[in-house]
Design a protein around this motif. Structure first.
Motif, short mmCIF file in Angstrom:
data_model
loop_
_atom_site.label_atom_id
_atom_site.label_comp_id
_atom_site.label_asym_id
_atom_site.label_seq_id
_atom_site.Cartn_x
_atom_site.Cartn_y
_atom_site.Cartn_z
N MET A 173 0.84 -1.18 0.00
CA MET A 173 0.00 0.00 0.00
C MET A 173 0.87 1.23 0.00
N GLY A 174 0.55 2.15 -0.87
CA GLY A 174 1.23 3.45 -0.78
C GLY A 174 2.45 3.57 -1.66
N HIS A 175 3.25 2.53 -1.82
CA HIS A 175 4.45 2.78 -2.60
C HIS A 175 4.45 1.92 -3.86
N LYS A 176 5.17 2.40 -4.86
CA LYS A 176 5.13 1.77 -6.17
C LYS A 176 6.30 0.80 -6.31
N THR A 177 6.06 -0.23 -7.08
CA THR A 177 7.17 -1.08 -7.49
C THR A 177 7.77 -0.47 -8.75
N VAL A 178 8.93 -0.97 -9.12
CA VAL A 178 9.63 -0.45 -10.29
C VAL A 178 8.75 -0.54 -11.52
N HIS A 179 7.98 -1.64 -11.63
CA HIS A 179 7.22 -1.87 -12.86
C HIS A 179 6.03 -0.93 -13.00
N GLU A 180 5.65 -0.27 -11.90
CA GLU A 180 4.50 0.62 -11.97
C GLU A 180 4.91 2.05 -12.27
N LEU A 181 6.21 2.29 -12.41
CA LEU A 181 6.69 3.64 -12.58
C LEU A 181 6.62 4.07 -14.04
N SER A 182 6.50 5.35 -14.21
CA SER A 182 6.65 5.91 -15.54
C SER A 182 7.86 6.83 -15.51
N PRO A 183 8.39 7.22 -16.66
CA PRO A 183 9.59 8.06 -16.66
C PRO A 183 9.42 9.36 -15.90
N SER A 184 8.20 9.79 -15.68
CA SER A 184 8.02 11.05 -14.96
C SER A 184 8.09 10.87 -13.45
N PRO A 231 5.44 15.24 3.25
CA PRO A 231 4.37 14.23 3.14
C PRO A 231 3.52 14.44 1.89
N LYS A 232 3.22 15.70 1.59
CA LYS A 232 2.36 15.98 0.42
C LYS A 232 3.05 15.57 -0.87
N GLU A 233 4.33 15.88 -0.97
CA GLU A 233 5.13 15.52 -2.14
C GLU A 233 5.09 14.01 -2.36
N LEU A 234 5.27 13.27 -1.28
CA LEU A 234 5.32 11.82 -1.38
C LEU A 234 3.94 11.25 -1.67
N GLU A 235 2.92 11.89 -1.12
CA GLU A 235 1.55 11.44 -1.45
C GLU A 235 1.29 11.60 -2.93
N LYS A 236 1.69 12.74 -3.49
CA LYS A 236 1.48 13.00 -4.93
C LYS A 236 2.14 11.94 -5.78
N LEU A 237 3.30 11.45 -5.31
CA LEU A 237 4.03 10.42 -6.05
C LEU A 237 3.51 9.03 -5.75
N GLY A 238 2.52 8.95 -4.86
CA GLY A 238 1.98 7.64 -4.50
C GLY A 238 2.92 6.84 -3.63
N LEU A 239 3.72 7.54 -2.85
CA LEU A 239 4.79 6.86 -2.13
C LEU A 239 4.57 6.75 -0.63
N CYS A 240 3.46 7.30 -0.12
CA CYS A 240 3.23 7.07 1.30
C CYS A 240 1.77 6.73 1.52
N GLY A 241 1.50 6.15 2.68
CA GLY A 241 0.18 5.61 2.94
C GLY A 241 -0.77 6.59 3.61
N SER A 242 -1.97 6.10 3.89
CA SER A 242 -3.02 6.97 4.43
C SER A 242 -2.82 7.26 5.92
N SER A 243 -1.94 6.52 6.58
CA SER A 243 -1.78 6.70 8.02
C SER A 243 -1.30 8.10 8.38
N ILE A 244 -0.67 8.79 7.43
CA ILE A 244 -0.19 10.13 7.78
C ILE A 244 -1.33 11.11 7.92
N ARG A 245 -2.52 10.70 7.48
CA ARG A 245 -3.70 11.58 7.57
C ARG A 245 -4.61 11.18 8.73
N ASP A 246 -4.19 10.28 9.56
CA ASP A 246 -5.00 9.86 10.72
C ASP A 246 -4.88 10.92 11.80
#
Lengths: 440, 265
Positions: B1-12, B22-37
Motif C-alpha cells: 500500500m502506498g508505494h510503487k514497485t519499479v514496474h508501476e513507474l513511468s519516466p516522470s 508528506p504531500k510531495e510523497l503522497e502525490k508520487l503515491g509513495l506514502c500511505g493513508s496513516s499520515i492523515r490519521d
C-alpha cells in the motif's frame, strides 16, 4: 619502515566509497573536522599520492581485493565477478594462513551487497546505496566482533570493513537534479556553504569522451547554478563526516580493548568524487578528483606515526601489504608493492609511474612523480599536466613544445604498461587496446 | 500500500525534490493513508507509534525499497524522572540478514541491546551488543559489553531516537546539544529548530522541525495538525508512520530469505 618476524597482527581493512582525496584531515579545509580519520593518520603513515586503478566501485574493488588491474581480473564495470580463478585476499589468506577472514558491508563483485562472499564470513551484508542507514549497522557488527575476539590469542583475524558513505552523494545528486532545491535554503545558510573549487571551469580542450561524460552526468550543467553546486558540496561534506563518525567508533573500540598496538589498519577509499573540479560530479574519469584516493597504513608497533609519505603508490599495493603483514607469500604476478619494506633500499626506489584505467572509454592514466598523462584510445587529444606546478590539472601541456620530452616519455610509459598487461580474455576491444599501434 | 514497485513507474516518476514533504510523497503515491490519521494525541502521555523505514535511490526510473521499522512506546515524559521511552528497530539487509536494536531511554540514560541475524534468521551470538549509557550534563559513561568508557563534552546530550518524541512537545527550539547517534557516536553542534518556510510544502502539517549538526544530513520531523510526528525524512531515507510496518518487515525478511542464500559462520 621494516617489520620483524613475529606473531602476525590482526588486520583491519577499512574502505570508504567515493571519498575525494581532499576530503581528509590533511587538507586545510577538513583540518580538525574529521577526528576518526585524524586518529588513524596520527597513528600511522598517510600516503598522500595514492591512486586507484579504476575510478568505478566494482573494478577498483577487484583490484584492491585481488592485487590485479581490473583489466587483468576481468572486471570492467559494476556487476561483474572476478574471473579466471583469481583469488581474492580472503581466499588467499585462508589458503596460506590460519587467519580468520571476516567481512562486513559492501562487496560489489558481483552484487553490491550479499551474505555470500567467497573467502569471507559475512557478519553484516549492508544495504545497497544506503550508507546513511546501513553504515551504522556495519560498524556495530564490527565493534561486536572486535569485542568478542579481543582476547583470542591463537588465531589472528582479517576484518574487512566496507562502508558505503560518502557514496550516497549519488542519490543526493539524482534527488536534486532539477537544480532548484537550494531555493528552499535561507540566504544566511547558503553563505556558509563551501566555495566552488578553483578548478571548477575547464580552460582547455578535452577529449570527446570526457565532454560526452559531462553532458550525460546528472545534473545537466544548465540546471545547477553556483549556489546549487555549493549546496551539493555541503551535503557531500556531511556524508564524509558520517563515515568519519563510524571510523571514530571503531578506533575508540580498538583503544578501549587495548588492541591498537597489535592491529594493523589499512584505510582507503575505492575511488574519488568529482566535487565540482572540472565541473564534474561522482566518478568515471581520470582527473585526480576521481582517481586519487586517501590511503593510510597504521601499525604503531612497527611503523612510524603521524608521517606523511609522498611516494607514488597504488591501491594495487594493498594486497601485497596484507600478505607482508600476515607473513604469507605474495602471488608472483602482482604489479603492486608492499607498503612495508623488508628491504629499505627497494622501498625507496621510486616508481616510474602508477596507472589507472577507465576502459569504458578506453582511457589510461599514467602518473609519474611529476606529471600526469591521460590518453584515450583512438582519440586525438592527449592530456599532460605538470602535477607539481599545476596539481589542479588546469593547463594541458601536451601541445607545448617545451614539454615534448615529457610527453614522449609518458607515451612510452603507457606503451610499456599496455605491452606488459596480462589482460583478461574478456577485456572488451582486447585486441585493439593491446595493439600498441593504436596508442601514441 | 502506498508505494510503487519499479514496474508501476513511468519516466516522470522522479523522486524528488528535497525536502521530502508528506504531500510531495503522497502525490508520487509513495506514502500511505496513516499520515492523515488525525486521532487525538497527547505527546506527554502514553502513546505508541510505528514507522516504516524506506529509501529511494533517486534514479530517474524511480526505485524505492522498504528497509525495516522503528517502533516507539512512550510511557511518560522521559525527560523527567520516572519517564521512559521504549523502542525497537529492525533493519533488513541484503539476502535477509538483519539487525535489531531494542531498549529503553530515560532521563538518566539508556540501556539497549543490539543483535544480528544471518540469512537463515538465526541469531549470531558472537555479535551481541549491550550498551548502557549514564548521562549528566557534560558527561557520559558508556558501558558496552561490560567495558567502561567515559566521555566529556559541553552541554547536554540527546540520542537520535528520543528526538522522535521530543519534536512533538517542543515549545522552543532546541539549541546546542550533542547528538549521541546510535547510542555510541558523539556528534557535536546539533540543533532542532522549527523551519516554518517548509510548511509551504504541506499546509496540512502544523510544523516541521529540522535537526542539523555535525555528521548528519538534515533530519526533518513533520508534525500533523495534532502535533503528532507522522514522518521523518533525511537524505534518501524516510521514516513514515505505518501501524503495519513491523509485519511488513517480517514479510520482507521472509521474501529476502526465500530468494536469498544461506551461509555458515
Amino acid at each position: 619502515m621494516s617489520t620483524e618476524s613475529k606473531k602476525p597482527p590482526n588486520i583491519l581493512l577499512i574502505l570508504t566509497d567515493q571519498q575525494n582525496h581532499l576530503a581528509f584531515p590533511a587538507s586545510p579545509k577538513f583540518k580538525n573536522r574529521l577526528p576518526g580519520m585524524q586518529s588513524l593518520a596520527d597513528r600511522g603513515v598517510h600516503f598522500n599520492q595514492a591512486y586507484c586503478t579504476y575510478p568505478v566501485c566494482g573494478p577498483s574493488r577487484a583490484s584492491i581485493l585481488t592485487g590485479r588491474m581490473p583489466s587483468e581480473a576481468g572486471v570492467f564495470r559494476n556487476g561483474e565477478n572476478v574471473k579466471y580463478g583469481i583469488q581474492n585476499i580472503g581466499e588467499w589468506l585462508r589458503e596460506h594462513s590460519s587467519y580468520r577472514t571476516v567481512l562486513s558491508g559492501k562487496w560489489h563483485l558481483r552484487q553490491p551487497n550479499t551474505a555470500l562472499v567467497p573467502g569471507f564470513e559475512v557478519i553484516a551484508s549492508g544495504i545497497n546505496c544506503m550508507g546513511i542507514l546501513a553504515d551504522a549497522a556495519i560498524t556495530a557488527s564490527c565493534e561486536a566482533f572486535l569485542r568478542a575476539n579481543a582476547e583470542s590469542s591463537d588465531r589472528p583475524f582479517f576484518l574487512a570493513v566496507m562502508y558505503t558513505q560518502p557514496h550516497d552523494i549519488c542519490a543526493w545528486i539524482k534527488m536534486h537534479r532539477e537544480g532548484d532545491s537550494v531555493k528552499e535554503i535561507p540566504p544566511e545558510v547558503i553563505s556558509s556553504f563551501p566555495p566552488l573549487p578553483e578548478n571548477f571551469n575547464v580552460e582547455f580542450q578535452e577529449p570527446e569522451s570526457l565532454r560526452q561524460l559531462r553532458s550525460s552526468q546528472d545534473p545537466a550543467q544548465e540546471n545547477w547554478n553556483e549556489d546549487q553546486w555549493r549546496y551539493y558540496l555541503w551535503a557531500y561534506e556531511r556524508q564524509v563526516e558520517m563515515v568519519d563518525a563510524e571510523i571514530g567508533r571503531l578506533v575508540d573500540t580498538l583503544e578501549e580493548l587495548d588492541m591498537m598496538e597489535d592491529t594493523a589498519i589499512i584505510f582507503a577509499s575505492d575511488h574519488g568524487e568529482g566535487c565540482g573540479s572540472h565541473s564534474m560530479v561522482t566518478k568515471d574519469f581520470l582527473y585526480d578528483e576521481a582517481s586519487r584516493v586517501p590511503l593510510v597504513l597504521s601499525y604503531p608497533e612497527k611503523l612510524g606515526q603521524g608521517i606523511a609519505d609522498s611516494r607514488l603508490v597504488s591501491l594495487l599495493d594493498i594486497f601485497p601489504t596484507i600478505c607482508d603483514l600476515a607473513n604469507v607469500p605474495v602471488p608472483i604476478d602482482l604489479n603492486g608493492r608492499s607498503l612495508i619494506a623488508k628491504d629499505e633500499k627497494a622501498n625507496e626506489q621510486a616508481r616510474d609511474f602508477v596507472a589507472c584505467e577507465y576502459l569504458s572509454s578506453r582511457g589510461i592514466m599514467i602518473r609519474s612523480p611529476q606529471f600526469k598523462y591521460i590518453a584515450h584510445w583512438k582519440e586525438p587529444i592527449e592530456l599532460l599536466f605538470d602535477m607539481e606546478s599545476d596539481p589542479q590539472e588546469t593547463k594541458n601541456l601536451a601541445g607545448d613544445p617545451t614539454y615534448s620530452g615529457a610527453l614522449v616519455r609518458h607515451r612510452l610509459f603507457l606503451r610499456s604498461w599496455v605491452g606488459n598487461l596480462k589482460a583478461a580474455p574478456n577485456l572488451p576491444h582486447r585486441a585493439e587496446i593491446l595493439n600498441l599501434e593504436n596508442w601514441f | 500500500m502506498g508505494h510503487k514497485t519499479v514496474h508501476e513507474l513511468s519516466p516522470s516518476d522522479v523522486a524528488i525534490r528535497s525536502p521530502l514533504s508528506p504531500k510531495e510523497l503522497e502525490k508520487l503515491g509513495l506514502c500511505g493513508s496513516s499520515i492523515r490519521d488525525e486521532s487525538s494525541f497527547d505527546p506527554m502521555g502514553a502513546w505508541s507509534r510505528t514507522f516504516r523505514i524506506w529509501g529511494t535511490l533517486g534514479w530517474k526510473r524511480f526505485q524505492t525499497k522498504d528497509m525495516g521499522f522503528l517502533r516507539i512506546d512512550h510511557k511518560a515524559p522521559f525527560t523527567r524522572a520516572g519517564g521512559e521511552l521504549h523502542f525497537k528497530q529492525t533493519l533488513a539487509m541484503a539476502d535477509g540478514m538483519h539487525t535489531t536494536t531494542e531498549g529503553d531511554i530515560f532521563h538518566g540514560g539508556w540501556l539497549i541491546r543490539q543483535r544480528f541475524f544471518d540469512s537463515a534468521q538465526c541469531p549470531i551470538p558472537e555479535l551481541d551488543l549491550e550498551v548502557e549509557g549514564v548521562r549528566r550534563e557534560g558527561e557520559l559513561r558508556l558501558v558496552t559489553n561490560g567495558k567502561i568508557r567515559d566521555i566529556r563534552f559541553t552541554g547536554v546530550c540527546r540520542t537520535s531516537i528520543e528526538i522522535f518524541a521530543l519534536a512533538q512537545s517542543l515549545e522552543n527550539d532546541l539549541n546546542h546539544f550533542v547528538l549521541i547517534d546510535d547510542f555510541t557516536k558523539i556528534k557535536p553542534d546539533h540543533s532542532l529548530k522549527l523551519q516554518s518556510s517548509l510548511l509551504t510544502k504541506d499546509a496540512s502539517m502544523s510544523a516541521c522541525y529540522v535537526q542539523k549538526g555535525w555528521g548528519i544530513l538534515p533530519r526533518e520531523f513533520w508534525l500533523d495538525a495534532k502535533k503528532k510526528l507522522v514522518m521523518m525524512c533525511t537524505g534518501s531515507v524516510v521514516f513514515e508512520i505505518d501501524p503495519e510496518a513491523e509485519t511488513k518487515t517480517f514479510r520482507l525478511l521472509e521474501d529476502l530469505v526465500n530468494g536469498g542464500v544461506h551461509y555458515e559462520y
